[in-house]
Design an enzyme around this catalytic site. Sequence first.
Site, mmCIF file in Angstrom:
data_model
loop_
_atom_site.group_PDB
_atom_site.id
_atom_site.type_symbol
_atom_site.label_atom_id
_atom_site.label_comp_id
_atom_site.label_asym_id
_atom_site.label_seq_id
_atom_site.Cartn_x
_atom_site.Cartn_y
_atom_site.Cartn_z
ATOM 1 N N ASP A 18 0.839 -1.202 0.000
ATOM 2 C CA ASP A 18 0.000 0.000 0.000
ATOM 3 C C ASP A 18 0.871 1.249 0.000
ATOM 4 O O ASP A 18 2.002 1.222 0.468
ATOM 5 C CB ASP A 18 -0.904 -0.029 1.251
ATOM 6 C CG ASP A 18 -2.046 0.961 1.136
ATOM 7 O OD1 ASP A 18 -2.333 1.426 0.005
ATOM 8 O OD2 ASP A 18 -2.656 1.281 2.169
ATOM 9 N N ASN A 66 -10.337 -2.533 -6.204
ATOM 10 C CA ASN A 66 -9.551 -1.650 -7.076
ATOM 11 C C ASN A 66 -10.212 -1.405 -8.439
ATOM 12 O O ASN A 66 -9.840 -0.473 -9.144
ATOM 13 C CB ASN A 66 -8.127 -2.201 -7.292
ATOM 14 C CG ASN A 66 -7.227 -2.031 -6.094
ATOM 15 O OD1 ASN A 66 -6.275 -2.786 -5.901
ATOM 16 N ND2 ASN A 66 -7.485 -1.035 -5.246
HETATM 17 C C1 FPP Z 1 -1.428 0.355 -3.449
HETATM 18 O O1 FPP Z 1 -1.122 1.700 -3.561
HETATM 19 C C2 FPP Z 1 -0.989 -0.399 -4.579
HETATM 20 C C3 FPP Z 1 -1.818 -0.968 -5.518
HETATM 21 C C4 FPP Z 1 -3.247 -0.852 -5.515
HETATM 22 C C5 FPP Z 1 -1.289 -1.715 -6.640
HETATM 23 C C6 FPP Z 1 -0.031 -2.473 -6.427
HETATM 24 C C7 FPP Z 1 0.744 -2.327 -7.646
HETATM 25 C C8 FPP Z 1 2.088 -2.260 -7.716
HETATM 26 C C9 FPP Z 1 2.960 -2.446 -6.556
HETATM 27 C C10 FPP Z 1 2.786 -1.964 -8.978
HETATM 28 C C11 FPP Z 1 2.756 -2.979 -10.026
HETATM 29 C C12 FPP Z 1 2.722 -4.375 -9.571
HETATM 30 C C13 FPP Z 1 3.359 -5.381 -10.155
HETATM 31 C C14 FPP Z 1 3.169 -6.748 -9.664
HETATM 32 C C15 FPP Z 1 4.276 -5.181 -11.266
HETATM 33 P P1 FPP Z 1 -2.309 2.738 -3.600
HETATM 34 O O2 FPP Z 1 -2.444 3.192 -4.999
HETATM 35 O O3 FPP Z 1 -3.530 2.182 -2.977
HETATM 36 O O4 FPP Z 1 -1.705 3.872 -2.694
HETATM 37 P P2 FPP Z 1 -2.505 4.962 -1.839
HETATM 38 O O5 FPP Z 1 -3.323 4.195 -0.846
HETATM 39 O O6 FPP Z 1 -1.405 5.744 -1.208
HETATM 40 O O7 FPP Z 1 -3.319 5.753 -2.801
#
Ligand code: FPP
Length: 247
Positions: A18, A66
């Site tokens: 996250d 998501n």
């Molecule tokens: C959470 O950050 C992350 C995600 C919803 C997606 C995870 C994706 C990656 C780590 C990148 C690509 C993955 C791979 C496997 C190549 P958020 O967007 O919810 O952050 P926030 O809560 O601060 O908005």
Amino acid sequence: MAKIDPQKLPKHIAIIMDGNGRWAKSRSLSRIKGHEEGARSVRDIVRASREIGVQWLTLYAFSEENWRRPKYEIQALWRLLKRFLQSELEEMLQNGIRFHVIGRIYKLPKDVQKSIKETIEKTSANKDMTLTLALSYGARQEIVDTVEKIATQIETGNIGSGDVTEALVAENLYTANMPDPDLLIRTSGEFRISNFLLWQIAYAEIYVTPTHWPDFRRDEYFMALEEYQRRERRFGATGDQVARKRK
Ligand code: FPP
């Protein structure tokens, strides 16, 4: 290098990645840049896991919730995933890493499904570590799908309703044949499970760090493992019983 006891490594580590968005915002960058940097953390943590001998690593990459995100962000995540699978294939093959996914994969764009399928096939003989991505994953949805599967088995007479045991449920989850996580890590500070592996984390140790995922690299990962190794896992027994068992 941290003092990690190879004998006491968690067999299965699950991570709620996250904070990509917050990481980007704090640098006045787009959320997509946060995901790109997050993908670099994925690479680092996968490498570090393999190096120290972790057998199972499961990353929460895209939740059922998501899908509510803006379309361009979702598309960017799929693009990143495809790029990741292409760029990491060679390394997975060289390092004995088997690729696996859990979730409602049929909801993903067809081209992404194809890349996933190819990566699974090409890495299927690898035995040293299994990297699982949870994609379009939700634990409640998993439980619903599992109940449906078991209901069908009862309906068709394969089993009776009295045959439903913990083992049977576990065998019908998306995670059939995977051990339960011993350690669950969540980055970016929230003390929530967010619909991740609800059944499987029943006895997992939980480690929450304020670090945003794009900044979570091997040094802090190893610190989390050290912290895990300092904890006493009792599984309902007393501390004395655990100590006696260790002797
Ligand atoms: C959470 O950050 C992350 C995600 C919803 C997606 C995870 C994706 C990656 C780590 C990148 C690509 C993955 C791979 C496997 C190549 P958020 O967007 O919810 O952050 P926030 O809560 O601060 O908005």
